[in-house]
Design a protein around this motif. Structure first.
Motif, PDB file in Angstrom:
ATOM      1  N   ARG A 164      25.744 -24.907 -23.031  1.00  0.00           N
ATOM      2  CA  ARG A 164      25.464 -25.013 -21.590  1.00  0.00           C
ATOM      3  C   ARG A 164      24.596 -23.854 -21.126  1.00  0.00           C
ATOM      4  NH1 ARG A 164      30.814 -25.904 -21.447  1.00  0.00           N
ATOM      5  NH2 ARG A 164      31.198 -23.940 -20.378  1.00  0.00           N
ATOM      6  N   THR A 165      24.879 -22.648 -21.592  1.00  0.00           N
ATOM      7  CA  THR A 165      24.099 -21.470 -21.213  1.00  0.00           C
ATOM      8  C   THR A 165      22.655 -21.618 -21.662  1.00  0.00           C
ATOM      9  OG1 THR A 165      26.044 -20.053 -21.280  1.00  0.00           O
ATOM     10  CG2 THR A 165      23.906 -18.972 -21.466  1.00  0.00           C
ATOM     11  N   ALA A 166      22.436 -22.094 -22.867  1.00  0.00           N
ATOM     12  CA  ALA A 166      21.071 -22.299 -23.364  1.00  0.00           C
ATOM     13  C   ALA A 166      20.342 -23.347 -22.525  1.00  0.00           C
ATOM     14  CB  ALA A 166      21.097 -22.710 -24.830  1.00  0.00           C
ATOM     15  N   ALA A 167      21.036 -24.407 -22.138  1.00  0.00           N
ATOM     16  CA  ALA A 167      20.418 -25.445 -21.307  1.00  0.00           C
ATOM     17  C   ALA A 167      20.062 -24.887 -19.929  1.00  0.00           C
ATOM     18  CB  ALA A 167      21.347 -26.647 -21.170  1.00  0.00           C
ATOM     19  N   VAL A 168      20.939 -24.090 -19.359  1.00  0.00           N
ATOM     20  CA  VAL A 168      20.663 -23.468 -18.055  1.00  0.00           C
ATOM     21  C   VAL A 168      19.450 -22.556 -18.163  1.00  0.00           C
ATOM     22  CG1 VAL A 168      21.536 -21.763 -16.398  1.00  0.00           C
ATOM     23  CG2 VAL A 168      22.988 -23.672 -17.102  1.00  0.00           C
ATOM     24  N   ARG A 169      19.374 -21.760 -19.219  1.00  0.00           N
ATOM     25  CA  ARG A 169      18.213 -20.875 -19.414  1.00  0.00           C
ATOM     26  C   ARG A 169      16.931 -21.689 -19.546  1.00  0.00           C
ATOM     27  NH1 ARG A 169      20.679 -16.367 -23.579  1.00  0.00           N
ATOM     28  NH2 ARG A 169      21.902 -15.295 -22.003  1.00  0.00           N
ATOM     29  N   PHE A 170      16.987 -22.794 -20.284  1.00  0.00           N
ATOM     30  CA  PHE A 170      15.809 -23.639 -20.442  1.00  0.00           C
ATOM     31  C   PHE A 170      15.337 -24.169 -19.096  1.00  0.00           C
ATOM     32  CE2 PHE A 170      14.126 -27.933 -20.539  1.00  0.00           C
ATOM     33  CZ  PHE A 170      12.960 -27.732 -21.259  1.00  0.00           C
ATOM     34  N   PHE A 171      16.246 -24.789 -18.322  1.00  0.00           N
ATOM     35  CA  PHE A 171      15.848 -25.376 -17.050  1.00  0.00           C
ATOM     36  C   PHE A 171      15.378 -24.317 -16.056  1.00  0.00           C
ATOM     37  CE2 PHE A 171      18.109 -29.149 -18.571  1.00  0.00           C
ATOM     38  CZ  PHE A 171      17.172 -30.118 -18.241  1.00  0.00           C
ATOM     39  N   SER A 172      16.016 -23.153 -16.048  1.00  0.00           N
ATOM     40  CA  SER A 172      15.586 -22.087 -15.148  1.00  0.00           C
ATOM     41  C   SER A 172      14.202 -21.564 -15.523  1.00  0.00           C
ATOM     42  CB  SER A 172      16.597 -20.938 -15.155  1.00  0.00           C
ATOM     43  OG  SER A 172      17.817 -21.374 -14.621  1.00  0.00           O
ATOM     44  N   ASP A 205      15.468 -24.827  -5.800  1.00  0.00           N
ATOM     45  CA  ASP A 205      15.707 -23.387  -5.885  1.00  0.00           C
ATOM     46  C   ASP A 205      16.924 -23.087  -6.743  1.00  0.00           C
ATOM     47  OD1 ASP A 205      13.543 -22.924  -4.215  1.00  0.00           O
ATOM     48  OD2 ASP A 205      14.785 -22.995  -2.399  1.00  0.00           O
ATOM     49  N   ILE A 206      17.935 -23.952  -6.695  1.00  0.00           N
ATOM     50  CA  ILE A 206      19.132 -23.775  -7.514  1.00  0.00           C
ATOM     51  C   ILE A 206      18.767 -23.875  -8.989  1.00  0.00           C
ATOM     52  CG2 ILE A 206      21.329 -24.849  -8.176  1.00  0.00           C
ATOM     53  CD1 ILE A 206      21.693 -25.562  -5.221  1.00  0.00           C
ATOM     54  N   VAL A 207      17.914 -24.823  -9.346  1.00  0.00           N
ATOM     55  CA  VAL A 207      17.513 -25.003 -10.745  1.00  0.00           C
ATOM     56  C   VAL A 207      16.802 -23.757 -11.260  1.00  0.00           C
ATOM     57  CG1 VAL A 207      16.104 -26.366 -12.329  1.00  0.00           C
ATOM     58  CG2 VAL A 207      17.397 -27.504 -10.531  1.00  0.00           C
ATOM     59  N   GLU A 217      22.150 -18.161 -12.268  1.00  0.00           N
ATOM     60  CA  GLU A 217      23.508 -18.016 -11.743  1.00  0.00           C
ATOM     61  C   GLU A 217      23.867 -19.154 -10.801  1.00  0.00           C
ATOM     62  OE1 GLU A 217      24.362 -14.144 -10.179  1.00  0.00           O
ATOM     63  OE2 GLU A 217      23.444 -13.153 -11.909  1.00  0.00           O
ATOM     64  N   LEU A 218      22.934 -19.530  -9.912  1.00  0.00           N
ATOM     65  CA  LEU A 218      23.197 -20.636  -8.992  1.00  0.00           C
ATOM     66  C   LEU A 218      23.365 -21.951  -9.744  1.00  0.00           C
ATOM     67  CD1 LEU A 218      20.791 -19.907  -5.999  1.00  0.00           C
ATOM     68  CD2 LEU A 218      23.280 -19.641  -6.071  1.00  0.00           C
ATOM     69  N   LEU A 219      22.510 -22.184 -10.729  1.00  0.00           N
ATOM     70  CA  LEU A 219      22.611 -23.420 -11.494  1.00  0.00           C
ATOM     71  C   LEU A 219      23.937 -23.497 -12.239  1.00  0.00           C
ATOM     72  CD1 LEU A 219      21.486 -26.085 -12.453  1.00  0.00           C
ATOM     73  CD2 LEU A 219      20.175 -24.853 -14.198  1.00  0.00           C
TER      74      LEU A 219
END
Length: 112
Positions: free
Chosen positions: A10-18, A54-56, A60-62
């Motif tokens: 999940r962390t890797a996916a969040v980093r990718f999308f951000s 903006d959340i994406v 942290e927000l995502l």
């Protein structure tokens, strides 16, 4: 990745999308990334519209906006079902709110 039961995925996916959102800018994030991310956002965030872009862009927000992930068994069953493989399990897709992260990721549900 955004609904994977393992925190590292999940962390890797969040980093990718951000990172993608930062490279694309707000308009392209809204048009291209948000439709892919929106199904994984908790209901309170799913209807933000332009501010959801903006959340994406903010890790942290995502992370805070994502729905709780399913249990490992539910995730594996969903993957198997999507692949056309029948599974014998019938259970709840999301772990109870009172369960710990260790319970959701480490429990096999059986004994040897």
């Amino acid at each position: 990745g955004l609904c994977h039961p393992t925190a590292a995925v999940r962390t890797a996916a969040v980093r990718f999308f951000s990172a993608a959102a930062a490279a694309l800018g707000p308009a392209d994030t809204f048009a291209l990334l948000l439709p892919a991310v929106r199904p994984f956002l908790a209901n309170r965030f799913a209807s933000f519209g332009a501010t959801a872009a903006d959340i994406v862009a903010d890790r942290e927000l995502l992370t805070a906006a994502l729905r709780r992930p399913p249990s490992r068994r539910a995730f594996d069953d969903a993957v198997a079902t999507a692949a056309g493989v029948a599974t014998p399990h019938a259970h709840v897709a999301v772990a109870p709110a009172h369960s710990s992260l260790h319970d959701r990721e480490g429990s096999s549900g059986g004994s040897a």
